[in-house]
Design a protein around this motif. Structure first.
Motif, PDB file in Angstrom:
ATOM      1  N   ARG A 255      -7.845  56.121  -7.719  1.00 49.84           N
ATOM      2  CA  ARG A 255      -8.757  56.207  -8.869  1.00 49.84           C
ATOM      3  C   ARG A 255     -10.101  56.812  -8.493  1.00 49.84           C
ATOM      4  NH1 ARG A 255     -12.191  51.807  -8.620  1.00 49.84           N
ATOM      5  NH2 ARG A 255     -11.575  50.230  -7.094  1.00 49.84           N
ATOM      6  N   ARG A 256     -10.478  56.815  -7.196  1.00 47.80           N
ATOM      7  CA  ARG A 256     -11.771  57.357  -6.794  1.00 47.80           C
ATOM      8  C   ARG A 256     -11.692  58.811  -6.320  1.00 47.80           C
ATOM      9  NH1 ARG A 256     -12.847  52.336  -3.711  1.00 47.80           N
ATOM     10  NH2 ARG A 256     -14.038  50.896  -5.029  1.00 47.80           N
ATOM     11  N   GLU A 257     -10.507  59.388  -6.306  1.00 49.04           N
ATOM     12  CA  GLU A 257     -10.401  60.780  -5.845  1.00 49.04           C
ATOM     13  C   GLU A 257     -11.033  61.726  -6.861  1.00 49.04           C
ATOM     14  OE1 GLU A 257      -6.881  62.010  -3.300  1.00 49.04           O
ATOM     15  OE2 GLU A 257      -5.990  60.392  -4.480  1.00 49.04           O
ATOM     16  N   SER A 258     -11.742  62.717  -6.358  1.00 47.10           N
ATOM     17  CA  SER A 258     -12.465  63.640  -7.233  1.00 47.10           C
ATOM     18  C   SER A 258     -11.514  64.608  -7.923  1.00 47.10           C
ATOM     19  CB  SER A 258     -13.503  64.424  -6.434  1.00 47.10           C
ATOM     20  OG  SER A 258     -12.866  65.357  -5.571  1.00 47.10           O
ATOM     21  N   THR A 259     -11.899  65.020  -9.116  1.00 50.37           N
ATOM     22  CA  THR A 259     -11.098  65.980  -9.881  1.00 50.37           C
ATOM     23  C   THR A 259     -10.961  67.286  -9.135  1.00 50.37           C
ATOM     24  OG1 THR A 259     -11.847  64.980 -11.956  1.00 50.37           O
ATOM     25  CG2 THR A 259     -10.941  67.200 -12.087  1.00 50.37           C
ATOM     26  N   GLU A 260     -12.039  67.737  -8.493  1.00 47.96           N
ATOM     27  CA  GLU A 260     -12.014  69.010  -7.758  1.00 47.96           C
ATOM     28  C   GLU A 260     -11.016  68.953  -6.613  1.00 47.96           C
ATOM     29  OE1 GLU A 260     -15.603  68.452 -10.038  1.00 47.96           O
ATOM     30  OE2 GLU A 260     -14.724  67.217  -8.424  1.00 47.96           O
ATOM     31  N   LYS A 261     -11.017  67.864  -5.864  1.00 51.15           N
ATOM     32  CA  LYS A 261     -10.081  67.743  -4.745  1.00 51.15           C
ATOM     33  C   LYS A 261      -8.641  67.707  -5.233  1.00 51.15           C
ATOM     34  CE  LYS A 261      -8.927  63.950  -2.455  1.00 51.15           C
ATOM     35  NZ  LYS A 261      -9.030  62.715  -1.651  1.00 51.15           N
ATOM     36  N   LEU A 262      -8.402  66.977  -6.308  1.00 49.82           N
ATOM     37  CA  LEU A 262      -7.038  66.854  -6.825  1.00 49.82           C
ATOM     38  C   LEU A 262      -6.527  68.185  -7.369  1.00 49.82           C
ATOM     39  CD1 LEU A 262      -7.266  63.382  -8.600  1.00 49.82           C
ATOM     40  CD2 LEU A 262      -6.101  63.921  -6.453  1.00 49.82           C
ATOM     41  N   HIS A 263      -7.409  68.962  -8.016  1.00 47.43           N
ATOM     42  CA  HIS A 263      -7.001  70.282  -8.511  1.00 47.43           C
ATOM     43  C   HIS A 263      -6.620  71.183  -7.341  1.00 47.43           C
ATOM     44  CE1 HIS A 263      -6.858  73.916 -10.910  1.00 47.43           C
ATOM     45  NE2 HIS A 263      -7.684  74.494 -10.037  1.00 47.43           N
ATOM     46  N   ARG A 264      -7.451  71.187  -6.313  1.00 56.42           N
ATOM     47  CA  ARG A 264      -7.148  72.001  -5.140  1.00 56.42           C
ATOM     48  C   ARG A 264      -5.860  71.534  -4.469  1.00 56.42           C
ATOM     49  NH1 ARG A 264     -10.693  72.155   0.444  1.00 56.42           N
ATOM     50  NH2 ARG A 264      -9.268  73.525   1.596  1.00 56.42           N
ATOM     51  N   LEU A 265      -5.644  70.227  -4.404  1.00 55.48           N
ATOM     52  CA  LEU A 265      -4.439  69.693  -3.786  1.00 55.48           C
ATOM     53  C   LEU A 265      -3.189  70.140  -4.533  1.00 55.48           C
ATOM     54  CD1 LEU A 265      -4.073  66.110  -2.414  1.00 55.48           C
ATOM     55  CD2 LEU A 265      -2.319  66.988  -3.955  1.00 55.48           C
ATOM     56  N   ALA A 266      -3.247  70.097  -5.864  1.00 53.14           N
ATOM     57  CA  ALA A 266      -2.096  70.514  -6.674  1.00 53.14           C
ATOM     58  C   ALA A 266      -1.786  71.984  -6.458  1.00 53.14           C
ATOM     59  CB  ALA A 266      -2.367  70.227  -8.145  1.00 53.14           C
ATOM     60  N   VAL A 267      -2.827  72.825  -6.402  1.00 50.97           N
ATOM     61  CA  VAL A 267      -2.636  74.270  -6.233  1.00 50.97           C
ATOM     62  C   VAL A 267      -2.078  74.594  -4.855  1.00 50.97           C
ATOM     63  CG1 VAL A 267      -3.837  76.483  -6.063  1.00 50.97           C
ATOM     64  CG2 VAL A 267      -4.405  74.884  -7.918  1.00 50.97           C
ATOM     65  N   GLU A 268      -2.624  73.943  -3.830  1.00 56.07           N
ATOM     66  CA  GLU A 268      -2.270  74.306  -2.456  1.00 56.07           C
ATOM     67  C   GLU A 268      -0.996  73.646  -1.948  1.00 56.07           C
ATOM     68  OE1 GLU A 268      -5.498  73.912   0.270  1.00 56.07           O
ATOM     69  OE2 GLU A 268      -6.927  74.969  -1.031  1.00 56.07           O
ATOM     70  N   THR A 269      -0.593  72.523  -2.541  1.00 58.60           N
ATOM     71  CA  THR A 269       0.592  71.821  -2.046  1.00 58.60           C
ATOM     72  C   THR A 269       1.779  71.911  -2.995  1.00 58.60           C
ATOM     73  OG1 THR A 269       0.048  69.698  -3.085  1.00 58.60           O
ATOM     74  CG2 THR A 269      -0.927  70.151  -0.909  1.00 58.60           C
ATOM     75  N   GLY A 270       1.528  72.204  -4.281  1.00 57.77           N
ATOM     76  CA  GLY A 270       2.609  72.223  -5.261  1.00 57.77           C
ATOM     77  C   GLY A 270       3.019  70.847  -5.744  1.00 57.77           C
ATOM     78  N   LEU A 271       2.335  69.793  -5.286  1.00 56.80           N
ATOM     79  CA  LEU A 271       2.661  68.443  -5.725  1.00 56.80           C
ATOM     80  C   LEU A 271       2.206  68.210  -7.160  1.00 56.80           C
ATOM     81  CD1 LEU A 271       1.549  66.484  -2.528  1.00 56.80           C
ATOM     82  CD2 LEU A 271       3.879  66.517  -3.448  1.00 56.80           C
ATOM     83  N   GLU A 272       2.973  67.425  -7.889  1.00 56.90           N
ATOM     84  CA  GLU A 272       2.552  66.984  -9.217  1.00 56.90           C
ATOM     85  C   GLU A 272       1.573  65.824  -9.044  1.00 56.90           C
ATOM     86  OE1 GLU A 272       4.280  64.631 -13.152  1.00 56.90           O
ATOM     87  OE2 GLU A 272       5.657  65.251 -11.533  1.00 56.90           O
ATOM     88  N   VAL A 273       0.331  66.017  -9.469  1.00 51.16           N
ATOM     89  CA  VAL A 273      -0.672  64.964  -9.334  1.00 51.16           C
ATOM     90  C   VAL A 273      -0.570  64.019 -10.534  1.00 51.16           C
ATOM     91  CG1 VAL A 273      -3.140  64.444  -9.242  1.00 51.16           C
ATOM     92  CG2 VAL A 273      -2.223  66.394  -7.962  1.00 51.16           C
ATOM     93  N   VAL A 274      -0.397  62.741 -10.244  1.00 54.51           N
ATOM     94  CA  VAL A 274      -0.275  61.717 -11.278  1.00 54.51           C
ATOM     95  C   VAL A 274      -1.482  60.790 -11.185  1.00 54.51           C
ATOM     96  CG1 VAL A 274       1.112  59.808 -12.173  1.00 54.51           C
ATOM     97  CG2 VAL A 274       2.243  61.794 -11.116  1.00 54.51           C
ATOM     98  N   ARG A 275      -2.180  60.629 -12.306  1.00 54.88           N
ATOM     99  CA  ARG A 275      -3.287  59.668 -12.353  1.00 54.88           C
ATOM    100  C   ARG A 275      -2.760  58.397 -13.018  1.00 54.88           C
ATOM    101  NH1 ARG A 275      -8.553  60.575 -11.392  1.00 54.88           N
ATOM    102  NH2 ARG A 275      -9.290  62.656 -10.883  1.00 54.88           N
TER     103      ARG A 275
END
Length: 356
Positions: A255-275
Motif C-alpha cells: 500500500r505504500r509503494e509509489s505510483t511512479e515506481k509501480l508504473h515503471r515496474l509494470a512497463v519494465e517487467t511485464g507484470l500485472e500490478v494489482v493494488r
C-alpha cells in the motif's frame, strides 16, 4: 459464531492506523471469544494515503459485520486535527479498562497512551516492527523503528522524548498494569512480565476461503524502496529477474509503494500490478492465488503460511543482497532483514538474485 461487541472483557478501546493492524485486532477479538465483557470500540486514526484509507474502509466494514463499534477519526486532516482527535478521545481513554494498539512506535499512539489509565494493554502485530518493539522493550531501549535505528535523534525526536519515555513505561508490566503481545512473529527476547499470545489467523481462515489455486506464481511487493532502505533500480531489476525465473505474472503492490515506481515496474517487467483492496492475507485466502508466492523479507513471510494453512500454496522468500542497500540505510538493515527471513517458518528460502 462471530465475535460480538460485549465479548472482549472489560471495555476495550482499540487504536489502529493501518489495515493490517485492524485485521490483527479482529484476530485478537476472535481469539478472546467467548469471554464476557462490555465490548470493543475500534478507533481508526485515519492516515492521508488514499490506498491505505480505502483498505481501512473495507476492514472497518468487516469489523462492523462482526458486531464491533467503529469510530473513524480524521486524525491528520489539518493542523488542528490531532488536538480535536485527542480531545474527543480523552473521556473514552480514561474510562477504558483495556487498550489495544497496533503501532507502539506511533507518536500519535504514544501520546494517547500517556492519557489512559487502563489496567490492561495489548499490542497486536504491526508487521515486522513488532519484532523490533519486543526486543527494544526487553532491553529497556527507547522505541525507534528499525530502519531509522543508528541515526541521531532529530529536533522533533528530542522534543517528543518525554512523551515517548512515558509511553514506554505504560508498555512495561507493573503491579497496576498487565501487558500482552498478540503476535504471529517470532520472539527472540520476551520482556519480563509480558504475556505473549500466538496469532494463528484463525479469524481469517474462518471467514475466507479456502482459495482457488492457480498453476503460476504471484509476487508480493515491498516498501523498502520508499523507506530508503533499498535502491530503486536494484529493486526493479531484482523483481524482473525473480519473476522471469519463477514465471510470475502478478505483482501485489504494497500500500505504500509509489505510483511512479509501480508504473515503471509494470512497463519494465511485464507484470500485472494489482493494488489490493484488503490486506494480502485476506486477498490470498479469498483467492485465486498462485501456487507459489514470491516475496522479499517482510511480514507476509510469517503471516501467509498461517493464513494459507491447509492449502498447497508455497511461500518463497528472496534474500536482500547487501549491494541493494542505499547509503542511507540503517546499519542494522541487513541483519534485521536477514533475521526476518531466517526466522520464518514454513517458507522456502531463495538466494538473493543478481541485480546488476
Amino acid at each position: 459464531m462471530s465475535p460480538r461487541a460485549g465479548n472482549t472483557g472489560p471495555h476495550t478501546l482499540a487504536f489502529v492506523e493501518s489495515p493490517v493492524q485492524l485485521l490483527n485486532v479482529l484476530e485478537w477479538a476472535h481469539a478472546r471469544e467467548p469471554a464476557v465483557g462490555a465490548g470493543l470500540t475500534l478507533v481508526v486514526l485515519s492516515p492521508i494515503d488514499p490506498m491505505t484509507r480505502g483498505q481501512l474502509r473495507r476492514m472497518a466494514e468487516l469489523a462492523r459485520n462482526d458486531g464491533h463499534e467503529v469510530r473513524w477519526e480524521e486524525a491528520r486532516g489539518g493542523a488542528a486535527a490531532p488536538f480535536q482527535t485527542i480531545g474527543g478521545l480523552t473521556g473514552l481513554l480514561r474510562r477504558a479498562g483495556r487498550v489495544v494498539l497496533g503501532d507502539p512506535f506511533s507518536r500519535y499512539v504514544q501520546l494517547l497512551l500517556t492519557i489512559t489509565k487502563a489496567r490492561d494493554i495489548v499490542v497486536v502485530d504491526d508487521g515486522t516492527a513488532t519484532m523490533e518493539f519486543v526486543a527494544q522493550l526487553a532491553r529497556g531501549e527507547r522505541l525507534v523503528r528499525w530502519h531509522r535505528k543508528g541515526g541521531r535523534p532529530g529536533p522533533r525526536d528530542l522534543v517528543f522524548a518525554p512523551v515517548s519515555s512515558a509511553a514506554r513505561k505504560r508498555l512495561t508490566p507493573s503491579e497496576r498494569r498487565t501487558v500482552e503481545i498478540f503476535s504471529s512473529m517470532p520472539m527472540e527476547e520476551t520482556p519480563h512480565g509480558v504475556t505473549v499470545t500466538a496469532n494463528t489467523f484463525a479469524w481469517t481462515r474462518d471467514r475466507f476461503g479456502p482459495p482457488r489455486i492457480t498453476k503460476g506464481a504471484d509476487m508480493v511487493g515491498t516498501s523498502l524502496v520508499e523507506t530508503g532502505v533499498v535502491d530503486g533500480d536494484r529493486y526493479l531489476e531484482a523483481v524482473r529477474t525473480l519473476a522471469k525465473a519463477h514465471g510470475a505474472t502478478r505483482y501485489f503492490a504494497h500500500r505504500r509503494e509509489s505510483t511512479e515506481k509501480l508504473h515503471r515496474l509494470a512497463v519494465e517487467t511485464g507484470l500485472e500490478v494489482v493494488r489490493p483492496d484488503l490486506p494480502l492475507e485476506l486477498i490470498a485466502r479469498r483467492g485465486p492465488i498462485g501456487r507459489t508466492i514470491l516475496s522479499f523479507p517482510s511480514t507476509v513471510v510469517h503471516t501467509l503460511p498461517l493464513a494459507l494453512s491447509g492449502t498447497e500454496v508455497r511461500v518463497a522468500v528472496c534474500d536482500i543482497d547487501p549491494a541493494w542497500l542505499t547509503e542511507n540505510a540503517s546499519p542494522r538493515a541487513q541483519g534485521f532483514l536477514s533475521g526476518v527471513t531466517g526466522s520464518a517458518r514454513d517458507v522456502h528460502r531463495l538466494a538473493a538474485v543478481s541485480a546488476v
